[in-house]
Design a protein around this motif. Structure first.
Motif, short mmCIF file in Angstrom:
data_model
loop_
_atom_site.label_atom_id
_atom_site.label_comp_id
_atom_site.label_asym_id
_atom_site.label_seq_id
_atom_site.Cartn_x
_atom_site.Cartn_y
_atom_site.Cartn_z
N VAL A 1 0.84 -1.20 0.00
CA VAL A 1 0.00 0.00 0.00
C VAL A 1 0.87 1.25 0.00
O VAL A 1 0.60 2.22 -0.72
N MET A 2 1.95 1.23 0.78
CA MET A 2 2.86 2.38 0.79
C MET A 2 3.53 2.58 -0.57
O MET A 2 3.64 3.71 -1.06
N ALA A 3 3.96 1.48 -1.18
CA ALA A 3 4.59 1.58 -2.50
C ALA A 3 3.60 2.12 -3.53
O ALA A 3 3.95 2.96 -4.37
N ALA A 4 2.35 1.65 -3.46
CA ALA A 4 1.32 2.14 -4.38
C ALA A 4 1.05 3.62 -4.14
O ALA A 4 0.87 4.40 -5.09
N GLY A 5 1.03 4.04 -2.87
CA GLY A 5 0.82 5.46 -2.56
C GLY A 5 1.93 6.34 -3.08
O GLY A 5 1.68 7.43 -3.59
N VAL A 6 3.16 5.87 -2.96
CA VAL A 6 4.30 6.64 -3.48
C VAL A 6 4.26 6.66 -4.99
O VAL A 6 4.50 7.70 -5.62
N TRP A 7 3.93 5.53 -5.60
CA TRP A 7 3.90 5.45 -7.06
C TRP A 7 2.81 6.36 -7.62
O TRP A 7 3.05 7.05 -8.62
N LEU A 8 1.64 6.39 -6.99
CA LEU A 8 0.57 7.27 -7.46
C LEU A 8 0.90 8.74 -7.22
O LEU A 8 0.63 9.58 -8.07
N GLY A 9 1.46 9.05 -6.07
CA GLY A 9 1.86 10.41 -5.76
C GLY A 9 0.73 11.42 -5.62
O GLY A 9 0.96 12.62 -5.69
#
Length: 163
Positions: free
Chosen positions: A116-124
């Motif tokens: 979820v954190m990686a997805a949040g960073v990727w989406l920005g």
């Protein structure tokens, strides 16, 4: 070889341990009810105003951060209840001596929250506070579900085990 007196003493010890466990379990259920009541109270309408006063006036946080913190608290709302359930299920697994499920649940928590954190960073598109709280809440929910699944399996598996 054990005599009859030893079995009686062992049985008494077991019954005392079982009684202590039941008393502790009942206290946990009472705590869960209190936390559930706190969550309902926290979700009631006057508290967002109190949050604003707490963060803005008492802590002296800027208005933009106060608004962010007030919104972020809604993402953290399920955490107290999930913490109680997680502890309850872990205690049941520990008592049944089937601790592998605890390790699996922690791995699931780490994988889910990291994803979820990686997805949040990727989406920005979202602030770090929202991504972090969402990751922690979703990860803990997945951990709790996995522990619940393992607790449901544990009593059946324990019956077929040897002494």
């Amino acid at each position: 070889m054990r005599g009859r007196g030893d079995r009686g003493t062992e049985g008494t010890k077991r019954s005392i341990l079982l009684r202590k466990y039941c008393l502790t379990a009942s206290r946990s259920v009472q705590l869960e009810k209190k936390i559930s009541s706190f969550q309902q109270l926290m979700a009631s309408w006057p508290f967002p105003k109190v949050y604003g006063l707490w963060f803005g006036s008492v802590l002296g946080v800027s208005p933009a951060l106060t608004d962010m913190a007030r919104r972020g608290l809604w993402l953290a709302l399920p955490m107290p209840g999930l913490a109680v359930l997680t502890s309850w299920y872990q205690g049941n697994l520990m008592h049944s001596r089937r601790t592998r499920g605890i390790t699996e649940a922690i791995a699931i928590f780490m994988f889910t929250s990291g994803s979820v954190m990686a997805a949040g960073v990727w989406l920005g598109k979202f602030g770090g506070l929202y991504v972090g709280l969402t990751a922690f809440s979703v990860g803990t929910a997945m951990q709790t579900l996995w522990l619940w699944r393992r607790v449901r399996v544990a009593p059946h598996a324990r019956q077929h085990r040897g002494p």
